[in-house]
Structure formats: structure tokens, C-alpha cells
Design a protein around this motif. Structure first.
Motif, PDB file in Angstrom:
ATOM      1  N   MET A   1       0.747  -1.083  -0.160  1.00 32.79           N
ATOM      2  CA  MET A   1      -0.011   0.124   0.070  1.00 32.79           C
ATOM      3  C   MET A   1       0.920   1.106   0.118  1.00 32.79           C
ATOM      4  O   MET A   1       1.782   1.102   0.809  1.00 32.79           O
ATOM      5  CB  MET A   1      -0.941  -0.119   1.231  1.00 32.79           C
ATOM      6  N   THR A   2       0.414   2.329  -0.759  1.00 35.18           N
ATOM      7  CA  THR A   2       1.286   3.361  -0.752  1.00 35.18           C
ATOM      8  C   THR A   2       0.911   4.353   0.296  1.00 35.18           C
ATOM      9  O   THR A   2      -0.224   4.061   0.841  1.00 35.18           O
ATOM     10  CB  THR A   2       0.856   4.015  -2.304  1.00 35.18           C
ATOM     11  N   ASP A   3       1.673   5.343   0.111  1.00 35.69           N
ATOM     12  CA  ASP A   3       1.451   6.265   1.077  1.00 35.69           C
ATOM     13  C   ASP A   3       0.298   6.962   0.940  1.00 35.69           C
ATOM     14  O   ASP A   3      -0.651   7.440   1.780  1.00 35.69           O
ATOM     15  CB  ASP A   3       2.444   7.506   1.067  1.00 35.69           C
ATOM     16  N   LYS A   4      -0.180   7.049  -0.536  1.00 32.99           N
ATOM     17  CA  LYS A   4      -1.249   8.011  -0.695  1.00 32.99           C
ATOM     18  C   LYS A   4      -2.486   7.030  -0.108  1.00 32.99           C
ATOM     19  O   LYS A   4      -3.368   7.729   0.325  1.00 32.99           O
ATOM     20  CB  LYS A   4      -1.173   8.207  -2.231  1.00 32.99           C
ATOM     21  N   ASP A   5      -2.645   5.757  -0.406  1.00 35.22           N
ATOM     22  CA  ASP A   5      -3.631   5.157   0.071  1.00 35.22           C
ATOM     23  C   ASP A   5      -3.565   4.992   1.403  1.00 35.22           C
ATOM     24  O   ASP A   5      -4.943   5.135   1.923  1.00 35.22           O
ATOM     25  CB  ASP A   5      -3.243   3.577  -0.613  1.00 35.22           C
ATOM     26  N   ILE A   7      -2.659   7.534   3.440  1.00 37.28           N
ATOM     27  CA  ILE A   7      -3.212   8.701   3.815  1.00 37.28           C
ATOM     28  C   ILE A   7      -4.769   8.791   3.735  1.00 37.28           C
ATOM     29  O   ILE A   7      -5.561   9.312   4.422  1.00 37.28           O
ATOM     30  CB  ILE A   7      -2.324   9.722   3.237  1.00 37.28           C
ATOM     31  N   LYS A   8      -5.348   8.093   2.467  1.00 38.45           N
ATOM     32  CA  LYS A   8      -6.492   7.965   2.155  1.00 38.45           C
ATOM     33  C   LYS A   8      -7.323   7.374   3.088  1.00 38.45           C
ATOM     34  O   LYS A   8      -8.343   7.817   3.418  1.00 38.45           O
ATOM     35  CB  LYS A   8      -6.805   7.588   0.781  1.00 38.45           C
ATOM     36  N   LYS A   9      -6.854   6.051   3.552  1.00 39.16           N
ATOM     37  CA  LYS A   9      -7.275   5.246   4.451  1.00 39.16           C
ATOM     38  C   LYS A   9      -7.589   5.753   5.867  1.00 39.16           C
ATOM     39  O   LYS A   9      -8.270   5.982   6.389  1.00 39.16           O
ATOM     40  CB  LYS A   9      -6.764   3.915   4.481  1.00 39.16           C
ATOM     41  N   LEU A  10      -6.445   6.677   6.166  1.00 41.97           N
ATOM     42  CA  LEU A  10      -6.491   7.365   7.500  1.00 41.97           C
ATOM     43  C   LEU A  10      -7.489   8.559   7.469  1.00 41.97           C
ATOM     44  O   LEU A  10      -8.206   8.687   8.526  1.00 41.97           O
ATOM     45  CB  LEU A  10      -5.132   7.952   7.775  1.00 41.97           C
ATOM     46  N   LYS A  11      -7.571   9.223   6.363  1.00 43.89           N
ATOM     47  CA  LYS A  11      -8.604  10.374   6.183  1.00 43.89           C
ATOM     48  C   LYS A  11      -9.923   9.690   6.186  1.00 43.89           C
ATOM     49  O   LYS A  11     -10.812  10.193   6.875  1.00 43.89           O
ATOM     50  CB  LYS A  11      -8.296  10.877   4.701  1.00 43.89           C
ATOM     51  N   ASP A  12     -10.080   8.562   5.622  1.00 39.67           N
ATOM     52  CA  ASP A  12     -11.410   7.879   5.675  1.00 39.67           C
ATOM     53  C   ASP A  12     -11.904   7.488   7.294  1.00 39.67           C
ATOM     54  O   ASP A  12     -12.913   7.557   7.467  1.00 39.67           O
ATOM     55  CB  ASP A  12     -11.565   6.664   4.642  1.00 39.67           C
ATOM     56  N   ASP A  13     -10.854   6.895   7.721  1.00 40.31           N
ATOM     57  CA  ASP A  13     -10.996   6.432   9.149  1.00 40.31           C
ATOM     58  C   ASP A  13     -11.263   7.708  10.011  1.00 40.31           C
ATOM     59  O   ASP A  13     -12.255   7.617  10.692  1.00 40.31           O
ATOM     60  CB  ASP A  13      -9.684   5.649   9.653  1.00 40.31           C
ATOM     61  N   LEU A  14     -10.676   8.798   9.787  1.00 41.91           N
ATOM     62  CA  LEU A  14     -10.778  10.115  10.527  1.00 41.91           C
ATOM     63  C   LEU A  14     -12.066  10.514  10.277  1.00 41.91           C
ATOM     64  O   LEU A  14     -13.058  11.119  11.058  1.00 41.91           O
ATOM     65  CB  LEU A  14      -9.686  11.178  10.068  1.00 41.91           C
ATOM     66  N   ALA A  15     -12.544  10.583   8.886  1.00 42.02           N
ATOM     67  CA  ALA A  15     -14.006  10.777   8.626  1.00 42.02           C
ATOM     68  C   ALA A  15     -14.851   9.961   9.357  1.00 42.02           C
ATOM     69  O   ALA A  15     -15.996  10.679   9.798  1.00 42.02           O
ATOM     70  CB  ALA A  15     -14.109  11.224   6.957  1.00 42.02           C
ATOM     71  N   SER A  16     -14.647   8.856   9.322  1.00 43.03           N
ATOM     72  CA  SER A  16     -15.514   7.985   9.851  1.00 43.03           C
ATOM     73  C   SER A  16     -15.782   8.165  11.243  1.00 43.03           C
ATOM     74  O   SER A  16     -16.824   8.136  11.978  1.00 43.03           O
ATOM     75  CB  SER A  16     -15.085   6.563   9.573  1.00 43.03           C
TER      76      SER A  16
END
Length: 185
Positions: A1-5, A7-16
Motif C-alpha cells: 500500500m502506498t502512502d497515498k492509499d 493517507i486516504k485510508k487514514l482520512k477515511d477512518d478520520l472522517a468515519s
């Protein structure tokens, strides 16, 4: 998994998480509002309880005052209950005094007869009645048998003689007639 993915996952988790926190905050607000309503209801009920308690205490005090006032009124009534009768009899009492002051025996007898008639009228006006006895059947609710005698001229249980008069006040016997009764052997 890339850093972008990532970060996106973390952002999604944060949004969740933010969404969950927001939902929890809304739940907490609803619970706080419900809790505040319950607190307000309890305070209202507590105030109602205090009001009822005060009302009961006032009613108890009013009742105690009423009771004391009633007892006082009854005592006053009893104390002065005979006032009207005494006022009626006072004239007769004074007539007796005047009759006793007279020196002529004929006038005394006439005066006493007049006084007796006045007193009889007053007492009958108050409801006093003499109990009739002689020749009547003995009634233990009106007569008190002091003596018995066998007599062929009368039936068993007939009052032969009145030894002391008896009276009723309205329908209540206040003094029993004392009598001699025929008792067959």
C-alpha cells in the motif's frame, strides 16, 4: 500500500471517526435534553410535593383551630343553655318572694296558686309533661315500682298508687314515677 492509499485510508477512518463522534455528540445532546426534562419534571414534582405539604399543614392548623373553636362554642352553649328557661322562671321566683312577704294567709294562698299556674305553663311550654300512672298498666320505661300489693279490684301489673310524680321532657323520661303496683299472689 502506498502512502497515498494509507493517507486516504487514514482520512477515511478520520472522517468515519468524526461522523461517529458527531453521532455520539448528537446522542449525548438528546440524552442531555431528556435528562434535563426529567430533572425539570422532578423539580416540578418536588415543588408540587412542597405545595401539598404546605396545604396539608395549613389544613391541619385550620382543623385544630376549628376543633378548639367548636369545643369553646360547645362549652359556652352548655354554660348558657338554661339561660332562656331561667329568664322565664325568674318572674315566678320574684312572685314567690312577693307572696312570702305578704302577711295575709288568704292572699298568700291565692298568690301561690297563681305562681303555681304560671310555673306550670312555663314548664309545659318547654315540653315538660307529667306521666300519668294511677289505673295504668305498669311500664318499666316510665315507672319505678317501690311497693307491691295484692288487690282484688285491679288486674295484675296495674298501678295502684302514685307515690312520687314522674315527668317527660318531650318524649324522654327525665324523672320516673314512683308507684305501688298490683301483684297477684
Amino acid at each position: 500500500m502506498t502512502d497515498k492509499d494509507e493517507i486516504k485510508k487514514l482520512k477515511d477512518d478520520l472522517a468515519s471517526l468524526k461522523s461517529e463522534i458527531q453521532e455520539k455528540d448528537e446522542d449525548i445532546q438528546v440524552k442531555d435534553e431528556e435528562l434535563q426534562k426529567k430533572v425539570d419534571e422532578i423539580q416540578t414534582k418536588d415543588q408540587d410535593i412542597e405545595d401539598y405539604k404546605d396545604q396539608v399543614q395549613r389544613l391541619q392548623a385550620d382543623f385544630e383551630n376549628f376543633k378548639k373553636r367548636s369545643e369553646k362554642d360547645v362549652k359556652e352553649y352548655i354554660k348558657y343553655a338554661n339561660e332562656g328557661l331561667i329568664l322565664k322562671i325568674l318572674d315566678v321566683y320574684e312572685d314567690f318572694e312577693r307572696a312570702l312577704e305578704t302577711e295575709k294567709s288568704d292572699d298568700l294562698k291565692d298568690g301561690v296558686e297563681i305562681i303555681y299556674k304560671k310555673l306550670t305553663k312555663i314548664l309545659e311550654g318547654e315540653g315538660l309533661q307529667r306521666i300519668q300512672c294511677e289505673g295504668e298498666q305498669f311500664d318499666p320505661f316510665k315507672h319505678e315500682a317501690l311497693m307491691v300489693e295484692d288487690s282484688d279490684d285491679f288486674e295484675d301489673g296495674t298501678v295502684l298508687e302514685e307515690l312520687a310524680k314522674g315527668y317527660t321532657l318531650d318524649s324522654k323520661v327525665i324523672k320516673y314515677s314512683k308507684v305501688k303496683v298490683c301483684k297477684k299472689k
